[in-house]
Design a protein around this motif. Sequence first.
Motif, PDB file in Angstrom:
ATOM      1  N   ARG A   1       0.737  -1.290   0.008  1.00 23.50           N
ATOM      2  CA  ARG A   1       0.003  -0.099  -0.008  1.00 23.50           C
ATOM      3  C   ARG A   1       0.618   1.194  -0.011  1.00 23.50           C
ATOM      4  O   ARG A   1       0.602   2.281  -0.569  1.00 23.50           O
ATOM      5  N   GLY A   2       1.918   1.050   0.606  1.00 28.34           N
ATOM      6  CA  GLY A   2       2.703   2.348   0.673  1.00 28.34           C
ATOM      7  C   GLY A   2       3.357   2.747  -0.450  1.00 28.34           C
ATOM      8  O   GLY A   2       3.589   4.095  -0.959  1.00 28.34           O
ATOM      9  N   ASN A   3       3.793   1.458  -1.289  1.00 31.87           N
ATOM     10  CA  ASN A   3       4.351   2.093  -2.575  1.00 31.87           C
ATOM     11  C   ASN A   3       3.320   2.609  -3.849  1.00 31.87           C
ATOM     12  O   ASN A   3       3.492   3.594  -4.230  1.00 31.87           O
ATOM     13  N   ASP A   4       2.042   2.175  -3.517  1.00 28.90           N
ATOM     14  CA  ASP A   4       0.777   2.603  -4.359  1.00 28.90           C
ATOM     15  C   ASP A   4       0.638   4.171  -3.736  1.00 28.90           C
ATOM     16  O   ASP A   4       0.454   4.978  -4.728  1.00 28.90           O
ATOM     17  N   ILE A   5       0.740   4.469  -2.555  1.00 27.43           N
ATOM     18  CA  ILE A   5       0.277   5.763  -2.126  1.00 27.43           C
ATOM     19  C   ILE A   5       1.190   6.585  -2.810  1.00 27.43           C
ATOM     20  O   ILE A   5       1.159   7.814  -3.392  1.00 27.43           O
ATOM     21  N   ILE A   6       2.448   6.275  -2.694  1.00 26.61           N
ATOM     22  CA  ILE A   6       3.592   7.158  -3.052  1.00 26.61           C
ATOM     23  C   ILE A   6       3.776   7.287  -4.764  1.00 26.61           C
ATOM     24  O   ILE A   6       3.562   8.528  -5.086  1.00 26.61           O
ATOM     25  N   PHE A   7       3.577   6.293  -5.268  1.00 22.73           N
ATOM     26  CA  PHE A   7       3.482   6.371  -6.926  1.00 22.73           C
ATOM     27  C   PHE A   7       2.317   7.268  -7.322  1.00 22.73           C
ATOM     28  O   PHE A   7       2.400   8.169  -8.154  1.00 22.73           O
ATOM     29  N   ASP A   8       1.281   7.065  -6.503  1.00 23.81           N
ATOM     30  CA  ASP A   8       0.069   7.866  -7.009  1.00 23.81           C
ATOM     31  C   ASP A   8       0.016   9.372  -6.640  1.00 23.81           C
ATOM     32  O   ASP A   8      -0.169  10.091  -7.524  1.00 23.81           O
ATOM     33  N   ARG A   9       0.700   9.547  -5.464  1.00 25.06           N
ATOM     34  CA  ARG A   9       0.922  11.154  -4.937  1.00 25.06           C
ATOM     35  C   ARG A   9       1.720  11.848  -6.041  1.00 25.06           C
ATOM     36  O   ARG A   9       1.568  13.120  -6.396  1.00 25.06           O
ATOM     37  N   VAL A  10       2.821  11.050  -6.185  1.00 24.54           N
ATOM     38  CA  VAL A  10       3.941  11.849  -6.992  1.00 24.54           C
ATOM     39  C   VAL A  10       3.451  12.282  -8.231  1.00 24.54           C
ATOM     40  O   VAL A  10       3.635  13.452  -8.911  1.00 24.54           O
ATOM     41  N   ASN A  11       2.470  11.280  -8.871  1.00 28.23           N
ATOM     42  CA  ASN A  11       1.772  11.560 -10.089  1.00 28.23           C
ATOM     43  C   ASN A  11       0.672  12.878  -9.955  1.00 28.23           C
ATOM     44  O   ASN A  11       0.582  13.666 -10.638  1.00 28.23           O
ATOM     45  N   LYS A  12      -0.165  12.506  -9.107  1.00 29.04           N
ATOM     46  CA  LYS A  12      -1.350  13.497  -8.765  1.00 29.04           C
ATOM     47  C   LYS A  12      -0.814  14.809  -8.495  1.00 29.04           C
ATOM     48  O   LYS A  12      -1.573  15.606  -8.955  1.00 29.04           O
ATOM     49  N   TYR A  13      -0.007  14.809  -7.504  1.00 27.24           N
ATOM     50  CA  TYR A  13       0.513  16.152  -7.139  1.00 27.24           C
ATOM     51  C   TYR A  13       1.640  16.859  -7.999  1.00 27.24           C
ATOM     52  O   TYR A  13       2.229  17.820  -7.582  1.00 27.24           O
ATOM     53  N   ALA A  14       2.152  16.105  -9.025  1.00 25.83           N
ATOM     54  CA  ALA A  14       3.215  16.409  -9.834  1.00 25.83           C
ATOM     55  C   ALA A  14       4.504  16.815  -8.926  1.00 25.83           C
ATOM     56  O   ALA A  14       5.097  17.866  -8.908  1.00 25.83           O
ATOM     57  N   ILE A  15       4.792  15.833  -8.126  1.00 27.45           N
ATOM     58  CA  ILE A  15       5.936  16.202  -7.103  1.00 27.45           C
ATOM     59  C   ILE A  15       7.120  15.537  -7.852  1.00 27.45           C
ATOM     60  O   ILE A  15       7.433  14.675  -8.238  1.00 27.45           O
ATOM     61  N   ASP A  16       7.910  16.645  -7.908  1.00 24.84           N
ATOM     62  CA  ASP A  16       9.522  16.305  -8.670  1.00 24.84           C
ATOM     63  C   ASP A  16      10.619  15.786  -7.343  1.00 24.84           C
ATOM     64  O   ASP A  16      11.096  16.741  -6.858  1.00 24.84           O
TER      65      ASP A  16
END
Length: 429
Positions: A107-122
């Motif tokens: 779940r942690g991996n999913d949250i991180i990959f999703d958030r980086v994408n969703k919030y355009a985190i560089d």
Amino acid sequence: MPNKNQLQEHTSSYYAATATEYPGYEPLRGAQTADICVVGAGFTGIATALTLSERGYKVAVVEANRVGWGASGRNGGQIICGISGASKLQKKHGETIADLLWDMKWRGNDIIFDRVNKYAIDCDLKSGYIEVALKDRQVGYLEDDMKELQRRNFPYEYRMFDKAETRNIVGTDAYVGSMTNMRNGHLHPLNLCLGEARAAVELGATIYEQSPVTEIVHGDKPKVMTANGHVEADAVVLAGNAYHTLERKHLSGLTFPAGSYIIATEPLSQDVINEINPQDLAICDLNEVVDYYRLSADGRLLYGGRCNYSGREPTSIKASILPRMLKTYPQLKDVRIDYEWGGNVGIVLNRIPALGRINGNVWYSQGYSGHGVNTTHIMGEVIADAMVGQLEKFDLFAKVKHHRIPGSQWLGNQIIAMGMLYYRLRDLM
Ligand SMILES: Cc1cc2nc3c(=O)[nH]c(=O)nc-3n(C[C@H](O)[C@H](O)[C@H](O)COP(=O)(O)OP(=O)(O)OC[C@H]3O[C@@H](n4cnc5c(N)ncnc54)[C@H](O)[C@@H]3O)c2cc1C
């Protein structure tokens, strides 16, 4: 009173030198209110704050130093699935929780990959991880993992390699075998933390930096106190991990700080990169006291390892870590070291993260035993779910009986050091 670790800027790491610019957040002043007040702006605090903000809560985060100042802004940046101590939970509860733990583990991996994408985190996020075995017995662990991935039809790429193949992937003869997993990976952890903080603020959260919390005043509406102000909230989340000393009556003797250290080389030539890590993987060995390393986005080798349990920083981090790096990569003997730094991980005796609740509305999550990039994100969601009565995952952890080490933190660190010496000797055998 602030302790010696408080009111500090980011440590002089490679990450701080390459951090995304951010304006900084004002200290807490006066009387403020929030639905939920989070203490500590590392991954535990920020991931929890972001989850709660996404769900419409008014959140305040109170941080002693800067967002990502602690372990979250200093770590190896390796996103590795799993929760420390989970196998013990599974042994205790049996097959009934096997599926639940399997889902949580990723779940942690999913949250991180999703958030980086969703919030355009560089934050230089890359897929790809290889676990390397120093001994034949460790290859057996990889084979067990492999069988589990096959049994569950794991949808991402993974593969086992023998000694010669491993050499081609990681450019060293140090290992007898390995396994890749492309759902794990690596990133710039300070920039992830700053990016998630920005996302939480955009959703309405307020972050206060340079505001050490001195006390929690309990009640129906607990108050989070600092020298110049306080936040009154319906609930509080303590997310100070190895750096906080709040709520001693309930939490002392539970989590102990242990140092982990990293050095960063100068940027390496493309030829060297092609030899030592052509696939740009995060690399971690299978020892109890691990060496972990990877390339940064600008081609430096970031090499970390060797915990110390004394609570004291070594006189020279470089002198402590460089010999380990050169044992793995003797060919790097002339390479310059540009950065060296360390931080504290929170260790729990049985290695199972310590989650719980004090007086009903002060929640805590800490002690990921060096495995926190993904676990902090899992637990942020677990706590947010628990606050609305979805307690299954929270209770699984909160009901664990943790042994406390009575007495001073010094004594606790000595006991943990002895335990780790045992593991270190086992690694050497
Ligand atoms: C060198 C190193 C390498 C690591 N490498 C990896 C890795 O590659 N992969 C991995 O999964 N894990 C790794 N870890 C572990 C991981 O970084 C941690 O488990 C995780 O970051 C813990 O996050 P946290 O938010 O709970 O704690 P922290 O990030 O330590 O944050 C705690 C925050 O609370 C604040 N605080 C404390 N007391 C107070 C107070 N009284 N008032 C207000 N604020 C307070 C602190 O200032 C700090 O900012 C590593 C750790 C270190 C140190």
